[in-house]
Design a protein around this motif. Structure first.
Motif, short mmCIF file in Angstrom:
data_model
loop_
_atom_site.label_atom_id
_atom_site.label_comp_id
_atom_site.label_asym_id
_atom_site.label_seq_id
_atom_site.Cartn_x
_atom_site.Cartn_y
_atom_site.Cartn_z
N ILE A 62 -17.37 -41.19 34.82
CA ILE A 62 -17.40 -39.77 34.48
C ILE A 62 -17.93 -38.97 35.66
N ALA A 63 -19.04 -39.45 36.24
CA ALA A 63 -19.63 -38.76 37.39
C ALA A 63 -18.68 -38.76 38.58
N TYR A 64 -17.99 -39.88 38.80
CA TYR A 64 -17.06 -40.03 39.92
C TYR A 64 -15.89 -39.05 39.78
N LYS A 65 -15.29 -38.98 38.59
CA LYS A 65 -14.16 -38.09 38.38
C LYS A 65 -14.60 -36.63 38.39
N ALA A 66 -15.77 -36.36 37.83
CA ALA A 66 -16.28 -34.98 37.84
C ALA A 66 -16.58 -34.53 39.26
N THR A 67 -17.12 -35.44 40.07
CA THR A 67 -17.41 -35.11 41.47
C THR A 67 -16.14 -34.75 42.21
N GLN A 68 -15.09 -35.54 42.00
CA GLN A 68 -13.79 -35.23 42.63
C GLN A 68 -13.31 -33.85 42.19
N LEU A 69 -13.46 -33.55 40.91
CA LEU A 69 -13.00 -32.28 40.36
C LEU A 69 -13.77 -31.10 40.97
N PHE A 70 -15.09 -31.22 41.06
CA PHE A 70 -15.90 -30.15 41.63
C PHE A 70 -15.63 -30.00 43.13
N ASN A 71 -15.38 -31.11 43.81
CA ASN A 71 -15.01 -31.03 45.23
C ASN A 71 -13.71 -30.27 45.41
N ASP A 72 -12.72 -30.59 44.58
CA ASP A 72 -11.42 -29.91 44.65
C ASP A 72 -11.58 -28.41 44.36
N ALA A 73 -12.40 -28.08 43.36
CA ALA A 73 -12.62 -26.68 43.01
C ALA A 73 -13.29 -25.94 44.16
N HIS A 74 -14.23 -26.61 44.82
CA HIS A 74 -14.93 -26.00 45.95
C HIS A 74 -13.97 -25.74 47.10
N LEU A 75 -13.07 -26.66 47.36
CA LEU A 75 -12.09 -26.48 48.43
C LEU A 75 -11.18 -25.28 48.15
N GLU A 76 -10.76 -25.15 46.89
CA GLU A 76 -9.91 -24.02 46.52
C GLU A 76 -10.68 -22.70 46.61
N LEU A 77 -11.94 -22.73 46.24
CA LEU A 77 -12.75 -21.52 46.32
C LEU A 77 -12.90 -21.06 47.77
N GLN A 132 -22.81 -32.24 47.27
CA GLN A 132 -23.82 -31.45 47.97
C GLN A 132 -23.24 -30.15 48.52
N ALA A 133 -22.00 -30.23 49.04
CA ALA A 133 -21.37 -29.03 49.59
C ALA A 133 -21.18 -27.98 48.49
N PHE A 134 -20.82 -28.44 47.29
CA PHE A 134 -20.64 -27.53 46.17
C PHE A 134 -21.96 -26.88 45.77
N PHE A 135 -23.00 -27.69 45.64
CA PHE A 135 -24.30 -27.17 45.23
C PHE A 135 -24.88 -26.24 46.30
N ASP A 136 -24.72 -26.62 47.57
CA ASP A 136 -25.19 -25.76 48.66
C ASP A 136 -24.46 -24.41 48.64
N HIS A 137 -23.15 -24.46 48.41
CA HIS A 137 -22.37 -23.23 48.34
C HIS A 137 -22.87 -22.35 47.18
N TYR A 138 -23.15 -22.97 46.06
CA TYR A 138 -23.67 -22.25 44.89
C TYR A 138 -24.97 -21.53 45.23
N LEU A 139 -25.90 -22.23 45.87
CA LEU A 139 -27.18 -21.62 46.25
C LEU A 139 -27.00 -20.53 47.31
N GLU A 140 -26.11 -20.81 48.27
CA GLU A 140 -25.84 -19.81 49.32
C GLU A 140 -25.20 -18.56 48.74
N SER A 141 -24.35 -18.73 47.74
CA SER A 141 -23.69 -17.58 47.11
C SER A 141 -24.70 -16.70 46.38
N LEU A 142 -25.66 -17.33 45.71
CA LEU A 142 -26.70 -16.56 45.05
C LEU A 142 -27.42 -15.67 46.06
N GLU A 143 -27.71 -16.24 47.23
CA GLU A 143 -28.39 -15.48 48.27
C GLU A 143 -27.47 -14.43 48.90
#
Length: 204
Positions: A62-77, A132-143
């Motif tokens: 679940i974590a592996y597939k979710a990580t792939q999904l969030f990575n893909d979403a981050h790339l599209e964003l 990590q790239a997704f979470f970092d982007h999330y924190l950077e976006s807040l700022e």
């Protein structure tokens, strides 16, 4: 040493792919460890080098597939021209739900089980689950957008839990309504979540 590590990683990924195929074809309860290693073309002992049991594999998958999904979403964003933090959250949500709606096996397995609890369990075991790239982007976006969030992790937890539960109910069960019908309400709810977790500066 590099080849040994690559080989181990490849075997683990082969087991994960085989398990995903079987879980979505036969269901989790009807799939055995023997089925998984047979589909993967590996010895049964190899399974236990990477996973404690079938339940441990399920959580890691679940974590592996979710990580792939969030990575893909981050790339599209990164490719999109999104003007506000709120719009970023809605863009990511739409991408993730869109993937669930067009990929039934992914929806059956990940949408049903997408939760912060799975993420936290894997993080406590030393795994990097939310990319990590997704979470970092999330924190950077807040700022970047000057969003004064009282608890960034708790807000993300709330968003992830909402996406997972609504996707499972509305996409897989069509309950209480279809995902298409529910999307406007989901968007408004996400906006309210951001508002709840945001501290507005007092006007001078």
């Amino acid at each position: 040493m590099g080849k040994v590590d690559d080989n181990k990683k490849q075997k683990k990924h082969t087991l994960l792919r085989a398990a995903f195929q079987l879980f979505t074809e036969k269901g989790f309860s009807k799939t055995t460890v023997a089925d998984i290693v047979d589909r993967a073309g590996l010895a049964k002992g190899t399974f236990y080098l990477y996973f404690k049991d079938k339940f441990d594999l399920r959580d890691k998958l679940i974590a592996y597939k979710a990580t792939q999904l969030f990575n893909d979403a981050h790339l599209e964003l990164d490719k999109a021209n999104v003007p506000t933090f709120e719009d970023e959250v809605l863009f990511m949500t739409d991408y993730i739900i869109g993937r669930f709606m067009t990929d039934e096996p992914l929806s059956q397995f990940v949408a049903k089980n997408l939760s912060w609890g799975i993420f936290q369990a894997e993080v406590s075991n030393g795994a990097s689950v939310l990319p990590q790239a997704f979470f970092d982007h999330y924190l950077e976006s807040l700022e970047r957008y000057h969003v004064n969030c009282t608890s960034p992790s708790l807000m993300l937890y709330t968003i992830i839990e909402l996406i997972g539960s609504t996707s499972y109910s509305c996409i897989l069960k069509q309950t209480p309504v279809s995902m298409e019908e529910y999307m406007p309400y989901l968007h408004e709810t996400l906006k309210k979540i951001i508002e709840v977790f945001t501290v507005k500066e007092d006007a001078e």
